[in-house]
Design a protein around this motif. Sequence first.
Motif, PDB file in Angstrom:
ATOM      1  N   ILE A 194     -42.860  28.419  -4.255  1.00 39.21           N
ATOM      2  CA  ILE A 194     -41.688  27.859  -3.571  1.00 39.21           C
ATOM      3  C   ILE A 194     -42.100  26.765  -2.592  1.00 39.21           C
ATOM      4  O   ILE A 194     -41.456  25.721  -2.473  1.00 39.21           O
ATOM      5  CB  ILE A 194     -40.918  28.982  -2.840  1.00 39.21           C
ATOM      6  N   ARG A 195     -43.219  26.987  -1.899  1.00 38.96           N
ATOM      7  CA  ARG A 195     -43.643  26.028  -0.871  1.00 38.96           C
ATOM      8  C   ARG A 195     -44.332  24.790  -1.435  1.00 38.96           C
ATOM      9  O   ARG A 195     -44.190  23.697  -0.891  1.00 38.96           O
ATOM     10  CB  ARG A 195     -44.578  26.714   0.119  1.00 38.96           C
ATOM     11  N   TYR A 196     -45.099  24.971  -2.529  1.00 39.75           N
ATOM     12  CA  TYR A 196     -45.954  23.869  -2.978  1.00 39.75           C
ATOM     13  C   TYR A 196     -45.666  23.346  -4.379  1.00 39.75           C
ATOM     14  O   TYR A 196     -46.245  22.358  -4.789  1.00 39.75           O
ATOM     15  CB  TYR A 196     -47.427  24.303  -2.927  1.00 39.75           C
ATOM     16  N   ARG A 197     -44.796  23.985  -5.150  1.00 40.99           N
ATOM     17  CA  ARG A 197     -44.627  23.579  -6.536  1.00 40.99           C
ATOM     18  C   ARG A 197     -43.183  23.251  -6.914  1.00 40.99           C
ATOM     19  O   ARG A 197     -42.832  23.258  -8.071  1.00 40.99           O
ATOM     20  CB  ARG A 197     -45.166  24.673  -7.469  1.00 40.99           C
ATOM     21  N   LEU A 198     -42.327  22.979  -5.927  1.00 41.31           N
ATOM     22  CA  LEU A 198     -40.948  22.603  -6.240  1.00 41.31           C
ATOM     23  C   LEU A 198     -40.792  21.105  -6.410  1.00 41.31           C
ATOM     24  O   LEU A 198     -39.710  20.612  -6.678  1.00 41.31           O
ATOM     25  CB  LEU A 198     -40.003  23.101  -5.142  1.00 41.31           C
ATOM     26  N   GLY A 199     -41.851  20.349  -6.237  1.00 38.35           N
ATOM     27  CA  GLY A 199     -41.806  18.913  -6.464  1.00 38.35           C
ATOM     28  C   GLY A 199     -41.555  18.082  -5.225  1.00 38.35           C
ATOM     29  O   GLY A 199     -41.650  16.867  -5.256  1.00 38.35           O
ATOM     30  N   THR A 200     -41.238  18.724  -4.108  1.00 35.44           N
ATOM     31  CA  THR A 200     -41.000  17.961  -2.885  1.00 35.44           C
ATOM     32  C   THR A 200     -41.148  18.888  -1.689  1.00 35.44           C
ATOM     33  O   THR A 200     -41.126  20.106  -1.814  1.00 35.44           O
ATOM     34  CB  THR A 200     -39.583  17.355  -2.876  1.00 35.44           C
ATOM     35  N   ILE A 201     -41.335  18.287  -0.540  1.00 36.14           N
ATOM     36  CA  ILE A 201     -41.399  19.034   0.713  1.00 36.14           C
ATOM     37  C   ILE A 201     -40.018  19.019   1.349  1.00 36.14           C
ATOM     38  O   ILE A 201     -39.330  17.996   1.319  1.00 36.14           O
ATOM     39  CB  ILE A 201     -42.441  18.421   1.664  1.00 36.14           C
ATOM     40  N   LYS A 202     -39.600  20.134   1.896  1.00 33.79           N
ATOM     41  CA  LYS A 202     -38.274  20.215   2.511  1.00 33.79           C
ATOM     42  C   LYS A 202     -38.147  19.166   3.615  1.00 33.79           C
ATOM     43  O   LYS A 202     -38.998  19.072   4.492  1.00 33.79           O
ATOM     44  CB  LYS A 202     -38.054  21.608   3.086  1.00 33.79           C
ATOM     45  N   PRO A 203     -37.078  18.356   3.569  1.00 34.73           N
ATOM     46  CA  PRO A 203     -36.906  17.306   4.584  1.00 34.73           C
ATOM     47  C   PRO A 203     -36.728  17.903   5.973  1.00 34.73           C
ATOM     48  O   PRO A 203     -36.320  19.056   6.130  1.00 34.73           O
ATOM     49  CB  PRO A 203     -35.625  16.587   4.124  1.00 34.73           C
ATOM     50  N   PRO A 204     -36.979  17.112   7.006  1.00 36.92           N
ATOM     51  CA  PRO A 204     -36.766  17.589   8.375  1.00 36.92           C
ATOM     52  C   PRO A 204     -35.285  17.794   8.661  1.00 36.92           C
ATOM     53  O   PRO A 204     -34.424  17.269   7.942  1.00 36.92           O
ATOM     54  CB  PRO A 204     -37.371  16.471   9.234  1.00 36.92           C
ATOM     55  N   PRO A 205     -34.955  18.540   9.704  1.00 38.04           N
ATOM     56  CA  PRO A 205     -33.540  18.850  10.026  1.00 38.04           C
ATOM     57  C   PRO A 205     -32.665  17.611  10.176  1.00 38.04           C
ATOM     58  O   PRO A 205     -31.500  17.619   9.774  1.00 38.04           O
ATOM     59  CB  PRO A 205     -33.636  19.619  11.349  1.00 38.04           C
ATOM     60  N   LEU A 206     -33.221  16.509  10.750  1.00 37.38           N
ATOM     61  CA  LEU A 206     -32.417  15.306  10.943  1.00 37.38           C
ATOM     62  C   LEU A 206     -31.926  14.760   9.602  1.00 37.38           C
ATOM     63  O   LEU A 206     -30.765  14.345   9.468  1.00 37.38           O
ATOM     64  CB  LEU A 206     -33.248  14.239  11.669  1.00 37.38           C
ATOM     65  N   VAL A 207     -32.779  14.787   8.602  1.00 34.99           N
ATOM     66  CA  VAL A 207     -32.393  14.304   7.277  1.00 34.99           C
ATOM     67  C   VAL A 207     -31.435  15.280   6.605  1.00 34.99           C
ATOM     68  O   VAL A 207     -30.484  14.884   5.930  1.00 34.99           O
ATOM     69  CB  VAL A 207     -33.648  14.075   6.403  1.00 34.99           C
ATOM     70  N   MET A 208     -31.667  16.583   6.788  1.00 32.41           N
ATOM     71  CA  MET A 208     -30.819  17.599   6.166  1.00 32.41           C
ATOM     72  C   MET A 208     -29.376  17.515   6.659  1.00 32.41           C
ATOM     73  O   MET A 208     -28.448  17.901   5.952  1.00 32.41           O
ATOM     74  CB  MET A 208     -31.386  18.997   6.444  1.00 32.41           C
ATOM     75  N   HIS A 209     -29.162  16.992   7.872  1.00 30.69           N
ATOM     76  CA  HIS A 209     -27.812  16.919   8.434  1.00 30.69           C
ATOM     77  C   HIS A 209     -27.110  15.603   8.109  1.00 30.69           C
ATOM     78  O   HIS A 209     -25.988  15.367   8.564  1.00 30.69           O
ATOM     79  CB  HIS A 209     -27.859  17.114   9.953  1.00 30.69           C
ATOM     80  N   MET A 210     -27.749  14.740   7.334  1.00 30.96           N
ATOM     81  CA  MET A 210     -27.083  13.485   6.954  1.00 30.96           C
ATOM     82  C   MET A 210     -25.976  13.741   5.942  1.00 30.96           C
ATOM     83  O   MET A 210     -26.070  14.673   5.137  1.00 30.96           O
ATOM     84  CB  MET A 210     -28.112  12.516   6.349  1.00 30.96           C
ATOM     85  N   ASN A 211     -24.962  12.916   5.981  1.00 31.92           N
ATOM     86  CA  ASN A 211     -23.840  13.019   5.055  1.00 31.92           C
ATOM     87  C   ASN A 211     -23.896  11.888   4.027  1.00 31.92           C
ATOM     88  O   ASN A 211     -24.498  10.838   4.259  1.00 31.92           O
ATOM     89  CB  ASN A 211     -22.500  12.962   5.797  1.00 31.92           C
ATOM     90  N   GLU A 212     -23.216  12.114   2.917  1.00 27.53           N
ATOM     91  CA  GLU A 212     -23.151  11.096   1.879  1.00 27.53           C
ATOM     92  C   GLU A 212     -22.405   9.875   2.386  1.00 27.53           C
ATOM     93  O   GLU A 212     -21.380   9.983   3.073  1.00 27.53           O
ATOM     94  CB  GLU A 212     -22.454  11.663   0.639  1.00 27.53           C
ATOM     95  N   LEU A 213     -22.935   8.680   2.046  1.00 27.13           N
ATOM     96  CA  LEU A 213     -22.305   7.437   2.478  1.00 27.13           C
ATOM     97  C   LEU A 213     -21.307   6.982   1.415  1.00 27.13           C
ATOM     98  O   LEU A 213     -21.667   6.767   0.263  1.00 27.13           O
ATOM     99  CB  LEU A 213     -23.380   6.356   2.678  1.00 27.13           C
ATOM    100  N   GLN A 214     -20.043   6.896   1.772  1.00 23.81           N
ATOM    101  CA  GLN A 214     -18.992   6.435   0.865  1.00 23.81           C
ATOM    102  C   GLN A 214     -18.826   4.929   1.031  1.00 23.81           C
ATOM    103  O   GLN A 214     -18.525   4.444   2.117  1.00 23.81           O
ATOM    104  CB  GLN A 214     -17.681   7.148   1.175  1.00 23.81           C
ATOM    105  N   VAL A 215     -19.031   4.153  -0.061  1.00 24.84           N
ATOM    106  CA  VAL A 215     -18.950   2.709   0.027  1.00 24.84           C
ATOM    107  C   VAL A 215     -18.404   2.160  -1.285  1.00 24.84           C
ATOM    108  O   VAL A 215     -18.654   2.705  -2.357  1.00 24.84           O
ATOM    109  CB  VAL A 215     -20.337   2.093   0.333  1.00 24.84           C
ATOM    110  N   SER A 216     -17.655   1.077  -1.190  1.00 22.13           N
ATOM    111  CA  SER A 216     -17.153   0.385  -2.370  1.00 22.13           C
ATOM    112  C   SER A 216     -18.250  -0.547  -2.877  1.00 22.13           C
ATOM    113  O   SER A 216     -18.671  -1.474  -2.177  1.00 22.13           O
ATOM    114  CB  SER A 216     -15.888  -0.418  -2.027  1.00 22.13           C
ATOM    115  N   LEU A 217     -18.729  -0.285  -4.107  1.00 15.11           N
ATOM    116  CA  LEU A 217     -19.834  -1.074  -4.632  1.00 15.11           C
ATOM    117  C   LEU A 217     -19.470  -2.546  -4.801  1.00 15.11           C
ATOM    118  O   LEU A 217     -20.325  -3.417  -4.710  1.00 15.11           O
ATOM    119  CB  LEU A 217     -20.288  -0.497  -5.975  1.00 15.11           C
ATOM    120  N   SER A 218     -18.198  -2.827  -5.055  1.00 10.74           N
ATOM    121  CA  SER A 218     -17.800  -4.225  -5.252  1.00 10.74           C
ATOM    122  C   SER A 218     -17.963  -5.040  -3.980  1.00 10.74           C
ATOM    123  O   SER A 218     -18.077  -6.259  -4.023  1.00 10.74           O
ATOM    124  CB  SER A 218     -16.353  -4.295  -5.734  1.00 10.74           C
ATOM    125  N   CYS A 219     -17.957  -4.353  -2.827  1.00  8.58           N
ATOM    126  CA  CYS A 219     -18.081  -5.075  -1.553  1.00  8.58           C
ATOM    127  C   CYS A 219     -19.461  -4.887  -0.923  1.00  8.58           C
ATOM    128  O   CYS A 219     -19.668  -5.279   0.228  1.00  8.58           O
ATOM    129  CB  CYS A 219     -17.020  -4.600  -0.564  1.00  8.58           C
TER     130      CYS A 219
END
Length: 243
Positions: free
Chosen positions: A169-194
């Motif tokens: 679980i710690r070393y073979r999942l393909g990535t290291i768990k991001p820090p808390p600041l990154v984990m609390h980020m939200n998806e950015l909603q944006v219009s691709l045309s603009c």
Amino acid sequence: AAGCLLLQRPVPCDLSAHRARTRRELAPGLHERGIRDAGGSYCERNDACCAGRDDACTVPYLDTICYCDLFCNRTVSDCCPDFWEYCLGIPPPVVVLKGCDRSGQKYPTGATYRENCNLCTCSGNGKWDCEQHACLIDGEMIDAINRGNYGWRAANYSHFWGMTLDEGIRYRLGTIKPPPLVMHMNELQVSLSCLAQSLNGVGVGLHPGLFSSCPLETNSPIPGCSWDLIPGGGHYPHYTDKY
């Protein structure tokens, strides 16, 4: 000679002259915690029972050596496990630790082996004491799956054999768990045309060739083409083209 301990197997009696104590005399005893590999044949296998003191009267013993001379039978003993019975015909004066059996072989107390991800140690009571970690590869589960009819078969991936589930679980999942600041980020909603106009509007320059190589449309026909907005060190976003 008077004051000379007699061996069961007759050999000439030799009294050594007094001298300064050697490293052997100052060394700790071999059996302070009990005799390991009590059933082993050492003195008997080499037909070695030496009178008096004979520092060459040795036999390989586990990771060290043991002695088969009368001098070994002192307060701090370095005798081989079978010295007393084979050379003197008496029971050992120290605690005898039982060895362990595995696959028809006898192993001394303290011997170890690995059972998948768990380390097993031969305890003094003659039993193997094994760790109880959940392993990343479960042989019993593989066998149970393959006994069923699921349309597929499970197999052992040898690179993961010997690893615990926690290590997987710690070393073979393909990535290291991001820090808390990154984990609390939200998806950015944006219009691709603009997107281009918005980025240029905040002062981020875009190379014209980037748009022709990776279209902004959501249903881009180019495989592996995607866009990311990554917060940078300043107040402005940076544009990243990923392939």
